[in-house]
Design an enzyme around this catalytic site. Sequence first.
Site, short mmCIF file in Angstrom:
data_model
loop_
_atom_site.label_atom_id
_atom_site.label_comp_id
_atom_site.label_asym_id
_atom_site.label_seq_id
_atom_site.Cartn_x
_atom_site.Cartn_y
_atom_site.Cartn_z
N ALA A 1 -32.11 -107.74 98.22
CA ALA A 1 -31.44 -107.26 99.44
C ALA A 1 -29.93 -107.24 99.33
CB ALA A 1 -31.85 -108.12 100.63
N ARG B 1 -19.60 -105.34 93.26
CA ARG B 1 -18.77 -105.29 92.04
C ARG B 1 -19.16 -104.14 91.11
NH1 ARG B 1 -19.09 -111.18 89.83
NH2 ARG B 1 -20.76 -111.36 91.37
N GLY C 1 -28.53 -115.28 103.29
CA GLY C 1 -28.70 -116.29 102.25
C GLY C 1 -30.10 -116.23 101.63
N LYS D 1 -36.17 -72.77 73.95
CA LYS D 1 -36.55 -73.21 75.31
C LYS D 1 -37.92 -72.63 75.65
CE LYS D 1 -36.43 -71.05 79.00
NZ LYS D 1 -36.15 -70.12 80.08
N TYR E 1 -31.51 -67.87 69.09
CA TYR E 1 -31.94 -68.35 70.41
C TYR E 1 -33.35 -67.84 70.68
CZ TYR E 1 -32.80 -68.83 75.32
OH TYR E 1 -33.40 -69.14 76.50
N ALA F 1 -32.35 -64.75 60.34
CA ALA F 1 -31.13 -65.41 60.83
C ALA F 1 -30.52 -64.64 61.99
CB ALA F 1 -30.12 -65.52 59.71
C1 UD1 Z 1 -27.83 -118.15 93.59
C2 UD1 Z 1 -28.25 -119.61 93.74
C3 UD1 Z 1 -27.57 -120.42 92.63
C4 UD1 Z 1 -27.92 -119.86 91.28
C5 UD1 Z 1 -27.57 -118.38 91.20
C6 UD1 Z 1 -28.09 -117.78 89.94
C7 UD1 Z 1 -28.65 -120.04 96.10
C8 UD1 Z 1 -28.06 -120.60 97.35
N1 UD1 Z 1 -27.86 -120.10 95.02
O1 UD1 Z 1 -26.45 -118.09 93.85
O2 UD1 Z 1 -27.96 -121.76 92.70
O3 UD1 Z 1 -27.25 -120.55 90.24
O4 UD1 Z 1 -28.18 -117.67 92.30
O5 UD1 Z 1 -27.65 -116.44 89.83
O6 UD1 Z 1 -29.78 -119.62 96.10
N2 UD1 Z 1 -30.20 -112.16 98.16
C9 UD1 Z 1 -30.93 -111.56 99.16
N3 UD1 Z 1 -30.62 -111.85 100.44
C10 UD1 Z 1 -29.66 -112.72 100.80
C11 UD1 Z 1 -28.90 -113.33 99.76
C12 UD1 Z 1 -29.21 -113.03 98.45
O7 UD1 Z 1 -31.83 -110.76 98.89
O8 UD1 Z 1 -29.46 -112.93 101.98
C13 UD1 Z 1 -30.52 -111.85 96.75
C14 UD1 Z 1 -29.41 -111.09 96.06
O9 UD1 Z 1 -29.64 -109.70 96.10
C15 UD1 Z 1 -29.50 -111.61 94.64
C16 UD1 Z 1 -30.08 -113.01 94.78
O10 UD1 Z 1 -30.68 -113.06 96.05
O11 UD1 Z 1 -30.40 -110.86 93.85
C17 UD1 Z 1 -29.04 -114.10 94.61
O12 UD1 Z 1 -28.09 -114.02 95.62
P1 UD1 Z 1 -26.57 -114.38 95.39
O13 UD1 Z 1 -25.90 -114.30 96.69
O14 UD1 Z 1 -26.03 -113.60 94.26
O15 UD1 Z 1 -26.68 -115.91 94.97
P2 UD1 Z 1 -25.65 -116.71 94.11
O16 UD1 Z 1 -24.48 -117.07 94.93
O17 UD1 Z 1 -25.44 -116.04 92.83
#
Ligand code: UD1
Length: 484
Positions: A11, A16, A81, A353, A368, A382
């Site tokens: 999600a 970046r 999160g 083609k 061609y 040719a």
């Molecule tokens: C997370 C871990 C961290 C770990 C790291 C490895 C947590 C709190 N931390 O940190 O311990 O070392 O990954 O890469 O879990 N995502 C969602 N929805 C959300 C938030 C995130 O789908 O609301 C998905 C993101 O698309 C991504 C993954 O979860 O694929 C990780 O999310 P990201 O925010 O990058 O976590 P990190 O801060 O890297």
Amino acid sequence: MSELTVIVLAAGGGTRMKSKTPKMLHQIAGRSLVGHVLAAVSEAGASRVVAVVGHQRELVEPHIAEILPEAVIAVQSEQLGTAHAVRVAVEAGAVSSGTVLVTYGDTPLLRGESLRALVADHEAAGRAATILSGIVPEPFGYGRILRGETGVSGIVEEKDATDEERAITEINSGIIAFDGAFLAGVLPRIGNDNAKKEFYLTDAIALAVADGLAVDAFVLDDVTEAEGANDRAQLAALGKILNERIVTRWMKDGVTVMDPATTWIDADVELAPDVTILPGTQLIGATRIDEDAVVGPDCTLKDTEVGHGARVVRTQAELAVVGPGANVGPFTYLRPGTVLGEEGKIGGFVEVKNSTIGPGAKVPHLSYVGDATIGEGTNIGAGTIFANYDGVTKHKTRIGRHVKSGSGVTFVAPVVVGDGATTGGEALIREDVPPGALAVSAGQQRNIEGWALAKRAGTPQAAAAEEALEAGVPILGEPSATGE
Ligand code: UD1
Ligand code: CA
């Protein structure tokens, strides 16, 4: 193994990448990042997959549905999160038993066998949670694994860690195996009282420990396998590692690769033993190469089939079929629908083609060929052009078996040339040619004597003509010796 549910978190935004394409849909080795993850998840034996989508879900969701139609899609409209994302998945997938494996959608190097090993270890020990961890030289940014006297006690995120904790080099890959019932119960207990004000899935570990439940980390030898691609530079770096892995696998299976560093092979390509790949070759998509074929140097073949013992040199091809023992190149462009028969030849500076060139037939030089069929054993001279387009519609040309066409012929489609016919050099073939006939269209040659002197007086051309005429240089007879 108990029933395995895999949650794929996809999600997040991926800002970046600086791209209009969602991060998970960027490709390496011919598959999207999430496509690689779904392949690994399937290999690991998932009985159910729940994908969490949010950011640009109008693109991500159909992509996942196309790769894995049986995946349950859970929508996380706000990214609050990883624990919140998993909660959305658990609710959508009604997960409350068996093992639940949480993975991310942007880790293309992850191997199915590593997931399988993690799940096996987790289930054998009967833990509430098992973290896939690893030791890295640069732990910055990762969650760190906290280990106390009695083992793993929790995970602390970079932003919440003390200096001492930041020195820990054992990191959380992000991939965690849970007991389903424990996970369903712990998610509502996780808060967001932390530096990022996010619901951290990693908090589940300390909560399990507080409940007196077993947790541990399963240390992967090479945790770069679980690395995500966050920007284009990482995308290229992971692509290179993945390519090395693919090329090495083919070499172990009996393929000769002269220069692995300049050979790029997509994940879905198939190669037979004793294939040889020469430097500067890219094999893309569903390309298949049969035994003893030699491809390269400098070929880009996409969704192309190369038959047993064929030879393809400096060629760009897409959706083409090269028959067994056939020869293609150099500097050849095979466009979709090109089919070259056994022992046939498409030579230098030739574009083809949507055409079928029969067994043993040859288009050797500078031509061609479009919308044509060329029969067995026919030779195209040719510089021949198949004029398939009248400016409005494309038309077909049919050339029979064992036809000989002179050089510089133009076949104006639609036209049919019968078996065993011949076309004279520079002929403009607008009408059908019966079997066995010789078709000529160029008029008889006329020499207009003295033309250069009359019309090009004062030029080096006229001077050369004048000198030759005065010296009585013969225009016929033995050419001067060139040593050949
Ligand atoms: C997370 C871990 C961290 C770990 C790291 C490895 C947590 C709190 N931390 O940190 O311990 O070392 O990954 O890469 O879990 N995502 C969602 N929805 C959300 C938030 C995130 O789908 O609301 C998905 C993101 O698309 C991504 C993954 O979860 O694929 C990780 O999310 P990201 O925010 O990058 O976590 P990190 O801060 O890297
Ligand atoms: Ca991340």
